[in-house]
Design a protein around this motif. Sequence first.
Motif, PDB file in Angstrom:
ATOM      1  N   UNK A  76       0.940  -1.085   0.106  1.00  0.00           N
ATOM      2  CA  UNK A  76      -0.126  -0.089   0.085  1.00  0.00           C
ATOM      3  C   UNK A  76       0.791   1.223   0.146  1.00  0.00           C
ATOM      4  N   UNK A  77       1.882   1.224   0.736  1.00  0.00           N
ATOM      5  CA  UNK A  77       2.887   2.432   0.672  1.00  0.00           C
ATOM      6  C   UNK A  77       3.550   2.768  -0.889  1.00  0.00           C
ATOM      7  N   UNK A  78       3.920   1.620  -1.458  1.00  0.00           N
ATOM      8  CA  UNK A  78       4.280   1.648  -2.880  1.00  0.00           C
ATOM      9  C   UNK A  78       3.373   2.157  -3.623  1.00  0.00           C
ATOM     10  N   UNK A  79       2.209   1.654  -3.767  1.00  0.00           N
ATOM     11  CA  UNK A  79       0.947   1.724  -4.599  1.00  0.00           C
ATOM     12  C   UNK A  79       0.399   3.270  -4.260  1.00  0.00           C
ATOM     13  N   UNK A  80       0.173   3.780  -2.995  1.00  0.00           N
ATOM     14  CA  UNK A  80      -0.216   4.824  -2.287  1.00  0.00           C
ATOM     15  C   UNK A  80       0.524   6.077  -2.894  1.00  0.00           C
ATOM     16  N   UNK A  81       1.979   5.855  -2.665  1.00  0.00           N
ATOM     17  CA  UNK A  81       2.949   6.782  -3.145  1.00  0.00           C
ATOM     18  C   UNK A  81       2.947   7.101  -4.643  1.00  0.00           C
ATOM     19  N   UNK A  82       2.909   6.240  -5.228  1.00  0.00           N
ATOM     20  CA  UNK A  82       3.069   6.414  -6.998  1.00  0.00           C
ATOM     21  C   UNK A  82       1.684   6.975  -7.316  1.00  0.00           C
ATOM     22  N   UNK A  83       0.511   6.314  -6.645  1.00  0.00           N
ATOM     23  CA  UNK A  83      -0.612   6.967  -7.005  1.00  0.00           C
ATOM     24  C   UNK A  83      -0.866   8.667  -6.769  1.00  0.00           C
ATOM     25  N   UNK A  84      -0.081   8.848  -5.552  1.00  0.00           N
ATOM     26  CA  UNK A  84      -0.105  10.308  -5.040  1.00  0.00           C
ATOM     27  C   UNK A  84       0.803  11.304  -6.084  1.00  0.00           C
ATOM     28  N   UNK A  85       1.735  10.520  -6.468  1.00  0.00           N
ATOM     29  CA  UNK A  85       2.783  11.554  -7.483  1.00  0.00           C
ATOM     30  C   UNK A  85       2.009  11.440  -8.809  1.00  0.00           C
ATOM     31  N   UNK A  86       1.302  10.367  -9.246  1.00  0.00           N
ATOM     32  CA  UNK A  86       0.649  10.366 -10.508  1.00  0.00           C
ATOM     33  C   UNK A  86      -0.434  11.396 -10.688  1.00  0.00           C
ATOM     34  N   UNK A  87      -1.267  11.588  -9.285  1.00  0.00           N
ATOM     35  CA  UNK A  87      -2.439  12.483  -9.188  1.00  0.00           C
ATOM     36  C   UNK A  87      -1.728  13.967  -9.276  1.00  0.00           C
ATOM     37  N   UNK A  88      -0.778  14.129  -8.547  1.00  0.00           N
ATOM     38  CA  UNK A  88      -0.138  15.613  -8.723  1.00  0.00           C
ATOM     39  C   UNK A  88       0.190  16.072 -10.132  1.00  0.00           C
ATOM     40  N   UNK A  89       0.311  15.393 -10.885  1.00  0.00           N
ATOM     41  CA  UNK A  89       0.517  15.506 -12.477  1.00  0.00           C
ATOM     42  C   UNK A  89      -0.570  15.524 -13.263  1.00  0.00           C
ATOM     43  N   UNK A  90      -1.453  15.116 -12.803  1.00  0.00           N
ATOM     44  CA  UNK A  90      -3.180  14.958 -13.552  1.00  0.00           C
ATOM     45  C   UNK A  90      -3.852  16.402 -13.701  1.00  0.00           C
ATOM     46  N   UNK A  91      -4.656  16.318 -14.217  1.00  0.00           N
ATOM     47  CA  UNK A  91      -5.481  17.754 -14.465  1.00  0.00           C
ATOM     48  C   UNK A  91      -6.366  17.923 -13.260  1.00  0.00           C
ATOM     49  N   UNK A  92      -6.776  19.182 -12.933  1.00  0.00           N
ATOM     50  CA  UNK A  92      -7.160  19.468 -11.610  1.00  0.00           C
ATOM     51  C   UNK A  92      -8.528  18.744 -11.497  1.00  0.00           C
ATOM     52  N   UNK A  93      -9.514  18.771 -12.611  1.00  0.00           N
ATOM     53  CA  UNK A  93     -10.930  18.012 -12.336  1.00  0.00           C
ATOM     54  C   UNK A  93     -10.471  16.576 -12.041  1.00  0.00           C
ATOM     55  N   UNK A  94      -9.372  16.100 -12.660  1.00  0.00           N
ATOM     56  CA  UNK A  94      -9.180  14.440 -12.328  1.00  0.00           C
ATOM     57  C   UNK A  94      -8.683  14.268 -10.976  1.00  0.00           C
ATOM     58  N   UNK A  95      -7.738  15.265 -10.501  1.00  0.00           N
ATOM     59  CA  UNK A  95      -7.287  15.118  -9.206  1.00  0.00           C
ATOM     60  C   UNK A  95      -8.235  15.432  -8.195  1.00  0.00           C
ATOM     61  N   UNK A  96      -9.291  16.318  -8.273  1.00  0.00           N
ATOM     62  CA  UNK A  96     -10.463  16.397  -7.197  1.00  0.00           C
ATOM     63  C   UNK A  96     -11.124  15.209  -7.186  1.00  0.00           C
ATOM     64  N   UNK A  97     -11.557  14.830  -8.391  1.00  0.00           N
ATOM     65  CA  UNK A  97     -12.562  13.486  -8.272  1.00  0.00           C
ATOM     66  C   UNK A  97     -11.825  12.442  -7.629  1.00  0.00           C
ATOM     67  N   UNK A  98     -10.531  12.223  -8.000  1.00  0.00           N
ATOM     68  CA  UNK A  98      -9.777  11.089  -7.349  1.00  0.00           C
ATOM     69  C   UNK A  98      -9.545  11.134  -5.762  1.00  0.00           C
ATOM     70  N   UNK A  99      -9.368  12.562  -5.526  1.00  0.00           N
ATOM     71  CA  UNK A  99      -9.252  12.890  -3.990  1.00  0.00           C
ATOM     72  C   UNK A  99     -10.491  12.561  -3.097  1.00  0.00           C
ATOM     73  N   UNK A 100     -11.418  12.769  -3.865  1.00  0.00           N
ATOM     74  CA  UNK A 100     -13.143  12.567  -3.197  1.00  0.00           C
ATOM     75  C   UNK A 100     -13.208  10.832  -3.193  1.00  0.00           C
ATOM     76  N   UNK A 101     -12.825  10.389  -4.345  1.00  0.00           N
ATOM     77  CA  UNK A 101     -12.974   8.870  -4.255  1.00  0.00           C
ATOM     78  C   UNK A 101     -11.939   8.255  -3.247  1.00  0.00           C
ATOM     79  N   UNK A 102     -10.563   8.800  -3.080  1.00  0.00           N
ATOM     80  CA  UNK A 102      -9.907   8.284  -1.946  1.00  0.00           C
ATOM     81  C   UNK A 102     -10.215   8.589  -0.622  1.00  0.00           C
TER      82      UNK A 102
END
Length: 630
Positions: A76-102
């Motif tokens: 979960x640390x590896x997957x969560x870290x990679x996911x967080x880095x990937x989200x930081x480079x995503x478009x704002x709308x995608x990032x906001x939606x994924x943060x709510x899902x998280x």
Amino acid sequence: MKKNKHIFGKILMVLMIIFFYLPIVYMVIFSFNDGKSLTSFSGFSLRWYRHMLDSHDMMESLYTTFVVALIATAVSTVVGTISAIGLSKSRKIVRDVMEQIDNLPMMNPEIVTAIGFMLLFITFKVEKGFMTMLLAHIAFCIPYVILSVMPKIKSLDPNLADAAMDLGATPWQALTKVIVPQITPGIVSGALIAFTMSVDDFIISYFVTGSGVKNLSIMVYTMSKRVNPSINAISTLVVVIITAVLIIINVAPLLAAKREKKAEIGKRSKWVPAVAVSVVAVGIILFIYMGGGSSSRPFEGQTLYVYNWGEYTGENIISDFEEETGCTVVMENFDSNEQMYIKVANGEAYDILVPSDYMIQRLIEEGYLQKLDHSKLDCMYKLCEDVLGLPYDPENEYSIPYFWGTAGIVYDTTKVDIEDLESEGYNIFLDEKYKGDIYLYDSERDSFMMALKALGYSMNTENEAELQEAYEWLIQCVQTMEPEIVTDEIIDNMAQGRKALGLIYSGDATYVMDENEDMGYYLPETGTNLWSDAMVIPKNAKNPELAHAFINYVCDYDGAYDNSSYVGYTSANQEVMDDLSGEGGDFEGINAYIPRSGNDMDEVFVYNESTRKMISNLWSKVKVAASNAS
């Protein structure tokens, strides 16, 4: 004034620390108690630590807990870290939606998540066990890692990776040598939260496990249903492990910092805690894993799956049987016959079940049991005749008795007049002299048994008018007597004399009377539930031959003695029953240990589905009325 506030703040802090740590200190002290009581210290002993180390079941649960927690934390640390880095480079709308899902899994009640995982595995026909527990833990830990890492990533300069690559770094080097070191505190925090959540989890684990796989929280839950000081021992061991890890994490960097090899030590100091913790964790796991081996003869390498009530087996019976036969016993526990029935009806395979009388009748009628091979059983002549040939299995074709007893009234002889009990029987639960000083047992069958017997009716009645009258009797009780409705907590509470009387099973009354000489046990002449729990073999059992060997072992003198002396319930073995209740026996002079015989009003429960549903609905209304009255 400021000084007073400062002193008050310190006092408050000290009180909070005492409030938090005192129960832990209490637990550690009672882990060395020689007796079984969780509230009365009778002398120093390592008895419960020996019991813990000898118990394959407990060691396996500890091993499972840490293995699942370490793997789930790493993944979960590896997957969560990679996911967080990937989200930081995503478009704002995608990032906001994924943060709510998280955030959704963290906001959801755990029971909802647990049921969701359970239905997912059932839908895709995934056999529940270690892998399903691990997958569930990884899934619910990932959002916590993402939540911990994201703030650190947001605080970074967004051009940091590009600058590193402009200076010649590869994308991988930019990630591992520039980005990751900057967000390490967030990664470490996320990993610690994930580890804590995994070790601590009960609800999700309980719904997604199977095949005898249990973590520590499930084990402690089943142990806490009946008095067992091994809870204290295994909990103390966990406290010691976690304390050791915390000391290493905090002390290792300080020791490393004192060394004078700057460049090398600067590098190593980051990894010393992680390496040290990993070494400790691996050592613990290897110790636990290697601490439960057995060897021996006729069933070498085979596995017996037993589904039994929680805390319903002797201190040494499982380990002794494993040593004698060479098999491994996997014990799962249930809280109610209905819970056991659901698993059996859903096709989960066990070699031995230990249901109660009425449930055995139901399992026979619905074709879930196989007939016993009496040519493989050499125990029948050792059993008490009073517990053989009962109505649910008159020829003992399907069942061999395990424990038996009655349900009656446990009472404090210093508070309750025996003349009141003799004249009123169960109606003493309506005597306002004892208002606010009684326990009702949270069992629809036994509570309605008490009400029906108080009214002079059969506890197996199918007459709706009589059942309605019993319901009104119980309503009167909860509305006028202010009872406390409890389950197994009645055992230690009555042993401490906290109320005047309550409805209780005879085996529990045996323990209460053994702990407190002021306690008595009374069976009204209007009759009681003469119950029996028995061993049966399901039709889908994978190892019926080993199951027959286990039945013989449990019914033999040594196994039956260990079972009955430890649990306190009446043995089906006649010699054991006589020895334990006779002169010099553990339960000499305790009338609760020997079930009553010769009273025509005593009955065995008969299964009737329509009556069961009606009683269940009425009991729910009784509990609602009780909560409203309080």
